[in-house]
Design an enzyme around this catalytic site. Structure first.
Site, PDB file in Angstrom:
ATOM      1  N   GLU A  24       0.790  -1.241   0.000  1.00 31.32           N
ATOM      2  CA  GLU A  24       0.000   0.000   0.000  1.00 31.32           C
ATOM      3  C   GLU A  24       0.824   1.293   0.000  1.00 31.32           C
ATOM      4  O   GLU A  24       0.553   2.206   0.798  1.00 31.32           O
ATOM      5  CB  GLU A  24      -0.973  -0.018   1.199  1.00 31.32           C
ATOM      6  CG  GLU A  24      -1.892  -1.232   1.189  1.00 31.32           C
ATOM      7  CD  GLU A  24      -2.719  -1.393   2.472  1.00 31.32           C
ATOM      8  OE1 GLU A  24      -2.672  -0.493   3.326  1.00 31.32           O
ATOM      9  OE2 GLU A  24      -3.390  -2.423   2.600  1.00 31.32           O
ATOM     10  N   ASN A  60       1.674  -4.729  -3.337  1.00 31.83           N
ATOM     11  CA  ASN A  60       0.316  -5.176  -3.009  1.00 31.83           C
ATOM     12  C   ASN A  60      -0.528  -3.979  -2.584  1.00 31.83           C
ATOM     13  O   ASN A  60      -0.058  -3.128  -1.831  1.00 31.83           O
ATOM     14  CB  ASN A  60       0.456  -6.172  -1.835  1.00 31.83           C
ATOM     15  CG  ASN A  60      -0.809  -6.903  -1.466  1.00 31.83           C
ATOM     16  OD1 ASN A  60      -1.459  -7.476  -2.340  1.00 31.83           O
ATOM     17  ND2 ASN A  60      -1.159  -6.920  -0.188  1.00 31.83           N
ATOM     18  N   HIS A  72     -10.520  -6.183  -1.745  1.00 30.49           N
ATOM     19  CA  HIS A  72     -11.518  -5.933  -0.689  1.00 30.49           C
ATOM     20  C   HIS A  72     -12.685  -5.210  -1.365  1.00 30.49           C
ATOM     21  O   HIS A  72     -12.637  -4.001  -1.593  1.00 30.49           O
ATOM     22  CB  HIS A  72     -10.916  -5.100   0.439  1.00 30.49           C
ATOM     23  CG  HIS A  72      -9.846  -5.827   1.184  1.00 30.49           C
ATOM     24  ND1 HIS A  72     -10.099  -6.986   1.890  1.00 30.49           N
ATOM     25  CD2 HIS A  72      -8.508  -5.605   1.309  1.00 30.49           C
ATOM     26  CE1 HIS A  72      -8.981  -7.427   2.439  1.00 30.49           C
ATOM     27  NE2 HIS A  72      -7.991  -6.613   2.092  1.00 30.49           N
ATOM     28  N   GLU A 127      -6.191 -10.771  -1.196  1.00 24.48           N
ATOM     29  CA  GLU A 127      -6.946 -10.604   0.061  1.00 24.48           C
ATOM     30  C   GLU A 127      -8.445 -10.517  -0.223  1.00 24.48           C
ATOM     31  O   GLU A 127      -9.144  -9.654   0.314  1.00 24.48           O
ATOM     32  CB  GLU A 127      -6.489  -9.329   0.801  1.00 24.48           C
ATOM     33  CG  GLU A 127      -5.006  -9.277   1.073  1.00 24.48           C
ATOM     34  CD  GLU A 127      -4.561  -8.040   1.848  1.00 24.48           C
ATOM     35  OE1 GLU A 127      -5.419  -7.312   2.390  1.00 24.48           O
ATOM     36  OE2 GLU A 127      -3.343  -7.810   1.914  1.00 24.48           O
ATOM     37  N   ASP A 140     -12.245 -10.418  -0.333  1.00 27.39           N
ATOM     38  CA  ASP A 140     -13.517 -10.562   0.371  1.00 27.39           C
ATOM     39  C   ASP A 140     -14.508  -9.606  -0.292  1.00 27.39           C
ATOM     40  O   ASP A 140     -14.113  -8.616  -0.905  1.00 27.39           O
ATOM     41  CB  ASP A 140     -13.424 -10.340   1.891  1.00 27.39           C
ATOM     42  CG  ASP A 140     -12.656  -9.108   2.316  1.00 27.39           C
ATOM     43  OD1 ASP A 140     -12.688  -8.087   1.600  1.00 27.39           O
ATOM     44  OD2 ASP A 140     -12.027  -9.141   3.388  1.00 27.39           O
TER      45      ASP A 140
END
Ligand code: G3I
Length: 479
Positions: free
Chosen positions: A178, A219, A255, A283, A285
């Site tokens: 990030e 990432n 996300h 990651e 979701d």
């Protein structure tokens, strides 16, 4: 304490060899019920015969991972589900700087080692998360006042110690996490304040020195579709590659919000792959505004399917990691008030519609949930029939799906066609495809060859086209 047993780490493809061994392990979600003495209800018995997500991913040489917390591994259902449904684990928090090196020079590996040991016991890959990140930093780093050389020394000690320790165990790392904000500019952090954007290149060089064989990723979130932030990453990694910085991949965290999956996700994956990078969804979701209704869960299932298919359609996208084992362990409700139910398995270890849509995308059955059921009373008259559908088209390319329906009990099938307009298959899944010019032969992939009369299975491919995309005549032969 971790005992290193040679180079045990698994790379994509290596996991395939595990499929057979795994089929001897308990049968996934239904195992929790299968271990009880009472007979299984019909639906659960049907699930018990289904392959797990891990088995399906292993068969295709793809990563299907989850984030885990060391504090939950002593819970039997949690550990069993993490081991049977996923071929890869990521430390959700236990490898972060504040956990591993809370005080300068004082490393604590207890929790990180527990997850590494767990992964090794279960022959799982590990995606290492994360080395240099502005968040979950101990205050001695976050608030430290360092000269450039001092901070480089601090980074090098942390990276070389962590990557060096797990050299034999962890094959892929989120080296920098990030570094760019949602405004598409470099994010403020002690690293950027002190070193400018060079901290990114330096971190990758340090990780590469610590383990030249590791595959090194950058990432971030909100870079899943094409937007200003992913454009900034595109420029950044292109510059890093041009400078010879050892960067191998980019993680799209994924996300996401149900109903809002970016439509450009596959195109975005493709453009980073075209730069020569590996892409991973690291990651995933997909959160829902609570309460979750059947309609919202079905939307979420379509969303998961879209993301998983977008990755698996692009050669160079190596797989998907979901951010938690079940809804009970997701970070979402703690962060987004009123939202939750973001994962494919619910808090009672029950598969949700999104579990089955991933299952189907990986070549398994759609499960007992929604989805077109084959009509066993109306099989085609020959050995089999094949139906061809173009599911997506863009300049120079297209994606198609072929559905094979058995007219008799089969142990294998072959579909043949000839393209009329210069199309070519470039990457197929759920079938073994060979081409000679425009003539194509697709045979079952082994695991989907056995069909009873009336049953269907699908395979798909991405193709190139130089002009129009036609729907060819297919022949289907069974054995
Ligand atoms: O360890 C303490 C515990 O001692 C204390 O009792 C408890 C009280 O709230 O907090 C615990 O720490 C929490 C930690 O997770 C471990 O559970 C923190 O409060 C909590 O903020 C922290 O959240 C994590 C978050 O990163 C921090 O930024 C989430 O679990 C984790 O899922 C999340 O993961 C990040 C990825 O690393 C990077 N990408 C985004 C993703 C989601 O935010």
């Amino acid at each position: 304490m971790l005992v290193t047993k040679g180079r045990r780490r698994l790379r994509e493809g290596a996991a395939v060899a595990l499929a057979l061994a795994l089929s001897l392990v308990t049968g996934g979600l239904a195992a929790a019920h299968a271990e009880e003495d009472a007979p299984l209800p019909a639906q659960e018995a049907a699930q018990a015969q289904q392959a797990t997500l891990r088995e399906l991913a292993d068969q295709r040489g793809l990563r299907m991972g989850t984030a885990v917390g060391s504090q939950y591994l002593n819970q039997a259902d949690y550990a069993r589900t993490a081991a049977t449904e996923f071929n890869s684990v990521t430390h959700e928090n236990d490898l972060k700087w504040e956990t591993v090196q809370p005080q300068r020079g004082q490393f604590n590996w207890t929790n990180a080692d527990r997850i590494v040991d767990f992964a090794q016991q279960n022959d799982q890959m590990i995606h290492g998360h994360t080395l240099v990140w502005h968040s979950q930093l101990p205050s001695w780093v976050r608030d430290g006042s360092f000269s450039e050389d001092q901070l480089l020394d601090v980074m090098d000690t942390h990276i070389s110690t962590t990557v060096g320790r797990y050299r034999d165990d962890i094959a892929t790392w989120d080296v920098v996490n990030e570094p760019i904000g949602d405004d598409a500019r470099f994010r403020d952090s002690v690293f950027h304040r002190t070193l400018g954007e060079d901290f990114i290149a330096e971190a990758f060089r340090m990780a590469d020195r610590a383990d030249p064989d590791a595959r090194l990723f950058i990432n971030d979130y909100n870079i899943d579709g094409i937007n200003a932030k992913s454009d900034a990453y595109y420029e950044l990694v292109r510059d890093l590659l041009a400078q010879g910085v050892p960067i191998d991949g980019i993680g799209f965290q994924g996300h996401l919000i149900a109903g809002q999956v970016p439509s450009s996700i596959q195109q975005n994956i493709q453009r980073f792959v075209d730069l020569g990078l590996e892409v991973m969804i690291t990651e995933l979701d997909i959160r829902i505004q609570m309460p979750a209704t059947q309609q919202k869960l079905e939307q979420q299932a379509r969303d998961y399917e879209q993301v998983v298919n977008a990755c698996y359609a692009v050669e160079g996208c190596s797989g998907v990691i979901v951010w938690g084992v079940t809804d009970a362990y997701s970070w979402v409700p703690d962060t987004f008030e009123g939202q939750g139910a973001a994962l494919p398995i619910d808090g009672n270890y029950q598969p949700k519609p999104s579990y089955w849509s991933i299952h189907e995308a990986l070549g398994g059955d759609p499960g007992p949930g929604p989805g077109p059921d084959p009509d066993p009373t109306d099989p085609p008259s020959g050995e089999c029939e094949a139906e061809y559908t173009v599911t997506n088209q863009w300049q120079g390319g297209f994606q198609a799906q072929v559905t094979v329906t058995a007219g008799a009990d089969l142990t294998g099938w072959t579909v043949e066609w000839a393209f009329g307009g210069g199309e070519r298959v470039s990457h197929a899944w759920n079938a073994s495809v060979t081409s000679s010019g425009g003539s194509v032969t697709a045979t079952d992939a082994g695991y989907n060859g056995t069909l009873s009369a009336g049953q269907s299975t699908s395979f798909g491919f991405v193709g190139t086209s130089s002009g129009s995309v036609s729907e060819p005549e297919l022949t289907c032969a069974g054995s």
